[in-house]
Design a protein around this motif. Structure first.
Motif, PDB file in Angstrom:
ATOM      1  N   LYS A 169       0.977  -0.586  -0.229  1.00  0.00           N
ATOM      2  CA  LYS A 169       0.291  -0.326   0.297  1.00  0.00           C
ATOM      3  C   LYS A 169       0.803   1.119  -0.470  1.00  0.00           C
ATOM      4  O   LYS A 169       0.386   2.274  -0.620  1.00  0.00           O
ATOM      5  CB  LYS A 169      -1.114  -0.248   1.232  1.00  0.00           C
ATOM      6  CG  LYS A 169      -1.859   1.075   0.730  1.00  0.00           C
ATOM      7  CD  LYS A 169      -2.998   0.973   2.158  1.00  0.00           C
ATOM      8  CE  LYS A 169      -3.983   2.218   2.046  1.00  0.00           C
ATOM      9  NZ  LYS A 169      -5.277   2.069   3.317  1.00  0.00           N
ATOM     10  N   LEU A 170       1.651   1.222   0.776  1.00  0.00           N
ATOM     11  CA  LEU A 170       2.544   2.316   0.409  1.00  0.00           C
ATOM     12  C   LEU A 170       3.615   2.736  -1.286  1.00  0.00           C
ATOM     13  O   LEU A 170       3.623   3.948  -0.970  1.00  0.00           O
ATOM     14  CB  LEU A 170       3.783   2.151   1.951  1.00  0.00           C
ATOM     15  CG  LEU A 170       3.662   2.273   3.481  1.00  0.00           C
ATOM     16  CD1 LEU A 170       5.261   1.910   4.163  1.00  0.00           C
ATOM     17  CD2 LEU A 170       3.552   4.010   3.262  1.00  0.00           C
ATOM     18  N   GLU A 187       2.003   1.348  -3.148  1.00  0.00           N
ATOM     19  CA  GLU A 187       1.162   2.005  -4.639  1.00  0.00           C
ATOM     20  C   GLU A 187       0.932   3.528  -4.338  1.00  0.00           C
ATOM     21  O   GLU A 187       0.304   4.540  -4.988  1.00  0.00           O
ATOM     22  CB  GLU A 187      -0.019   1.353  -4.138  1.00  0.00           C
ATOM     23  CG  GLU A 187       0.420  -0.247  -4.958  1.00  0.00           C
ATOM     24  CD  GLU A 187      -0.710  -0.920  -4.471  1.00  0.00           C
ATOM     25  OE1 GLU A 187      -1.783  -0.754  -3.479  1.00  0.00           O
ATOM     26  OE2 GLU A 187      -0.792  -2.451  -5.010  1.00  0.00           O
ATOM     27  N   GLU A 188       0.488   3.670  -3.197  1.00  0.00           N
ATOM     28  CA  GLU A 188       0.260   5.045  -2.405  1.00  0.00           C
ATOM     29  C   GLU A 188       1.726   6.804  -2.735  1.00  0.00           C
ATOM     30  O   GLU A 188       1.563   8.061  -2.371  1.00  0.00           O
ATOM     31  CB  GLU A 188      -0.137   5.201  -1.105  1.00  0.00           C
ATOM     32  CG  GLU A 188      -1.246   4.381  -1.333  1.00  0.00           C
ATOM     33  CD  GLU A 188      -1.780   4.768   0.989  1.00  0.00           C
ATOM     34  OE1 GLU A 188      -1.154   4.672   1.609  1.00  0.00           O
ATOM     35  OE2 GLU A 188      -2.575   4.378   0.491  1.00  0.00           O
ATOM     36  N   GLY A 189       2.528   5.828  -3.409  1.00  0.00           N
ATOM     37  CA  GLY A 189       3.683   6.784  -3.791  1.00  0.00           C
ATOM     38  C   GLY A 189       4.851   7.414  -1.893  1.00  0.00           C
ATOM     39  O   GLY A 189       5.359   7.909  -2.101  1.00  0.00           O
ATOM     40  N   SER A 190       5.261   6.527  -1.403  1.00  0.00           N
ATOM     41  CA  SER A 190       5.997   6.500  -0.360  1.00  0.00           C
ATOM     42  C   SER A 190       6.710   4.664  -0.505  1.00  0.00           C
ATOM     43  O   SER A 190       6.896   4.366  -0.130  1.00  0.00           O
ATOM     44  CB  SER A 190       5.273   6.144   0.430  1.00  0.00           C
ATOM     45  OG  SER A 190       4.506   7.144   0.899  1.00  0.00           O
TER      46      SER A 190
END
Length: 113
Positions: free
Chosen positions: A2-3, A5-8
């Motif tokens: 998730k990180l 995919e969310e740009g982190s």
């Protein structure tokens, strides 16, 4: 994931490094780590992670592609050519594989000229 995919990607890489230590033989965790390293511009580390996948399973076209891109971005354009060529040989239908290989070869030709 998730990180990532969310740009982190840096945060994702930090967590995935721990996951690799817990599950050192997990190809899926290694691939996620390689992607996070690449997206964090840690190209040498990404190349190492993609190379681990290629060594563990030589049928992984995406790992060859990632290895080639990582080498290219780290400045090893000559070294990027072979894994990209393997990725293209395995999946000639993927335009981004073909495009990357053409760009690397064009850069090498230009440098030689």
């Amino acid at each position: 994931m998730k990180l990532l995919e969310e740009g982190s990607p840096a945060a994702a890489a930090a967590i995935l490094e721990h996951a690799v230590r817990a599950e050192p033989d997990s190809r899926s965790i290694r691939e996620a780590l390689a992607r996070a390293q690449f997206n964090s511009k840690r190209y040498d580390e990404a190349a190492g992670s993609f190379r681990w996948i290629v060594d563990a399973n030589p049928a992984e076209d995406y790992a060859y592609f990632g290895l080639g891109l990582s080498l290219w971005r780290s400045g090893d354009i000559e070294g990027a050519q072979e894994p990209l060529a393997v990725a293209v040989a395995m999946r000639p239908d993927l335009r981004h594989y073909v495009s990357a290989l053409k760009q690397v070869r064009a850069t090498l030709r230009a440098r030689r000229a």
